[in-house]
Design an enzyme around this catalytic site. Structure first.
Site, PDB file in Angstrom:
ATOM      1  N   SER A 175       0.817  -1.212   0.000  1.00 56.26           N
ATOM      2  CA  SER A 175       0.000   0.000   0.000  1.00 56.26           C
ATOM      3  C   SER A 175       0.853   1.266   0.000  1.00 56.26           C
ATOM      4  O   SER A 175       1.604   1.510  -0.927  1.00 56.26           O
ATOM      5  CB  SER A 175      -0.951  -0.049   1.200  1.00 56.26           C
ATOM      6  OG  SER A 175      -1.916   0.955   1.136  1.00 56.26           O
ATOM      7  N   ASP A 185      -2.367   6.429  -3.478  1.00 58.25           N
ATOM      8  CA  ASP A 185      -1.229   5.764  -2.851  1.00 58.25           C
ATOM      9  C   ASP A 185      -0.739   4.634  -3.751  1.00 58.25           C
ATOM     10  O   ASP A 185      -1.212   4.467  -4.880  1.00 58.25           O
ATOM     11  CB  ASP A 185      -1.578   5.262  -1.445  1.00 58.25           C
ATOM     12  CG  ASP A 185      -2.538   4.082  -1.462  1.00 58.25           C
ATOM     13  OD1 ASP A 185      -3.304   3.945  -2.433  1.00 58.25           O
ATOM     14  OD2 ASP A 185      -2.540   3.298  -0.486  1.00 58.25           O
ATOM     15  N   ASP A 228      -1.058   1.444  -4.080  1.00 58.56           N
ATOM     16  CA  ASP A 228      -1.955   0.458  -4.701  1.00 58.56           C
ATOM     17  C   ASP A 228      -3.303   1.059  -5.055  1.00 58.56           C
ATOM     18  O   ASP A 228      -4.225   0.339  -5.434  1.00 58.56           O
ATOM     19  CB  ASP A 228      -2.126  -0.770  -3.806  1.00 58.56           C
ATOM     20  CG  ASP A 228      -2.844  -0.474  -2.500  1.00 58.56           C
ATOM     21  OD1 ASP A 228      -2.813   0.698  -2.049  1.00 58.56           O
ATOM     22  OD2 ASP A 228      -3.425  -1.404  -1.910  1.00 58.56           O
ATOM     23  N   ASP A 245      -5.814   2.354  -3.481  1.00 58.07           N
ATOM     24  CA  ASP A 245      -7.057   2.201  -2.736  1.00 58.07           C
ATOM     25  C   ASP A 245      -7.285   3.372  -1.782  1.00 58.07           C
ATOM     26  O   ASP A 245      -8.283   3.414  -1.071  1.00 58.07           O
ATOM     27  CB  ASP A 245      -7.126   0.864  -1.992  1.00 58.07           C
ATOM     28  CG  ASP A 245      -6.047   0.688  -0.941  1.00 58.07           C
ATOM     29  OD1 ASP A 245      -5.160   1.557  -0.821  1.00 58.07           O
ATOM     30  OD2 ASP A 245      -6.083  -0.343  -0.232  1.00 58.07           O
TER      31      ASP A 245
END
EC number: 5.4.2.10
Length: 446
Positions: free
Chosen positions: A102, A241, A243, A245
């Site tokens: 992440s 960010d 990834d 999400d």
């Protein structure tokens, strides 16, 4: 049982150190495959990843583990985490896996799991997979070994899906948008979606090299995005960010609006349209007290959960609610997605701009925040400073000093060896004093 591998969002750690080694990833893949494989017949998994160099290693190891227990694997390459949730369900897979840490630096990595419904796994499912990681199990016969196939259109499927979250009658024509992709998983898909909807796109953080993900960019470091917005006279900045999400919104002046402000806007608009299920927004204990007061003033409710978008989604599903998220920028809209989706959340903000004709700065600050201070205290692995008597006494004293003027939240991070000391209080001097006092005691005990 104690959770040796899983934290608040899957399994995470430093690459090439336990549990993020190739050997352990192989065991994790096999364990997950056994858990989801029921009887004979075709079973499939989809695997996506962000742009970290270590993703190649973990992707290969997970694939080996899954195929060894009879799972066919479909490799998506770099795609956002929400794409994995969507494609797991769309492709009728038994499980989905996202390889990503992440918002963490490139030297970390992680493994997130999705069930066949596209939602993240429950604590119970993760506990069962943990027992299989430790205990091992049988491998399939040679004629039942799974195969691996690389899917070339995974990103394209996601971009087309993401555009469906933007009202068909609207376009982004005439808007200049900075999008910071954090050199991460959305470095191609996010600019594509915005451009295809009509915007003039200024991309930032779209040159990943395996090591620069989240480095001086993205939702956790919005300085570059803010400078770019101002320099180009853009109407809006979108900072994702690693990834994708999470999202932070930047108005035309470069000012940042966090997840709480974005949730307040979406919940209010959906309530006005009769779309907000139960007139309730779901958020975590970290969300600002100002958000709660704002919703109450509008006759809406706030349900709080433990930290982690997975717990937000579980509460949403259990109660039939359709909007929730985290202050950090995870925004979940069950009408569209099964997990946080930074791009689709940003599209909701853009729809508000287009429909109202108002500037980002007029929409991005929905409520007045209560001063909030968060201090992260790094502690030694294996220690439990929150059980220390002096720490508990400092917390009790802080709560007494705040009274009705604020609140405290002290918790252990689920992904790092940190104790997070967070306080909210209208008296900023008192807030700083109380948080510092508790953090000092935690540091001594840890």
């Amino acid at each position: 049982m104690s959770r040796q591998y899983f934290g608040t969002d899957g399994i995470r750690g430093r690459a090439n150190s336990e549990p993020m080694t190739a050997a352990t990833a192989l065991a994790i893949g096999a364990a997950a495959g056994r858990y989801f494989r029921h009887g004979r017949g075709t079973h499939r998994a989809v695997i996506g990843k962000d742009t970290r160099r270590s993703g190649y290693m973990l992707e290969t190891a997970l694939t080996a583990g899954l195929t060894s227990v009879g799972i066919d694997v479909f490799l998506l390459g770099p795609v956002p985490t929400p794409a994995v949730g969507m494609l797991t369900r769309s492709m009728r897979a038994d499980l989905g896996i996202m390889i990503s840490a992440s918002h963490n630096p490139s030297h970390d990595n992680g493994i997130k799991f999705f069930g066949p419904d596209g939602f993240k796994l429950s604590d119970e499912a993760e506990a069962e997979i943990e027992t299989q990681i430790e205990g091992g199990g049988p491998l399939v016969e040679p004629d039942q070994i799974g195969r691996a196939t690389r899917i070339d259109d995974g990103r394209g499927r996601y971009t087309e899906f993401a555009k469906t979250a933007f009202p068909k009658k609207l376009r982004l024509d005439g808007l200049k948008i900075v999008v910071d992709c954090a050199n991460g998983a959305a470095y191609k898909s996010a600019p594509e979606v915005l451009w295809e909807l009509g915007a003039e796109v200024i991309p930032v953080g779209v040159r990943p090299n395996g090591f620069n993900i989240n480095q001086d960019c993205g939702s956790t470091d919005t300085r570059t995005a803010a400078e770019t917005v101002v320099a180009h006279g853009a109407d809006l900045g979108i900072a994702l960010d690693g990834d994708a999400d999470r999202v932070m919104i930047l108005d035309e002046t470069g000012r940042v609006a966090d997840g709480d402000q974005l949730m307040a806007l979406i919940a209010g608009r959906w309530a006005d349209e009769g779309r907000l299920a139960g007139n309730t927004l779901v958020a975590t204990v970290m969300s600002n007290l100002g958000l709660e007061r704002h919703l109450e003033g509008r006759g809406l409710s706030l349900m709080r959960t433990a930290v982690g978008d997975r717990y937000v989604v579980e509460a949403m599903r259990a109660n039939g609610f359709n909007v929730g998220g985290e202050q950090s920028g995870h925004i979940v809209m069950r009408d569209f997605v099964t997990t946080g989706d930074g791009l689709i959340a940003a599209l909701q903000f853009l729809a508000a701009m287009v429909e109202t004709g108002r500037r980002a700065s007029e929409l991005a600050q929905v409520f007045e925040t209560v001063p909030q201070l968060l201090q992260n205290v790094r502690v030694a692995a294996g220690t439990a400073p929150l059980q220390d008597a002096a720490v508990q006494a400092a917390i009790a004293e802080g709560e007494a000093r705040f009274g009705d003027r604020g609140r405290l939240l002290i918790r252990a991070s689920g992904t790092e060896p940190l104790i997070r000391v967070m306080g909210e209080c209208e008296d900023e001097a008192l807030l700083a004093e109380v948080v510092r006092s508790i953090a000092d005691q935690v540091s001594k005990a840890g």
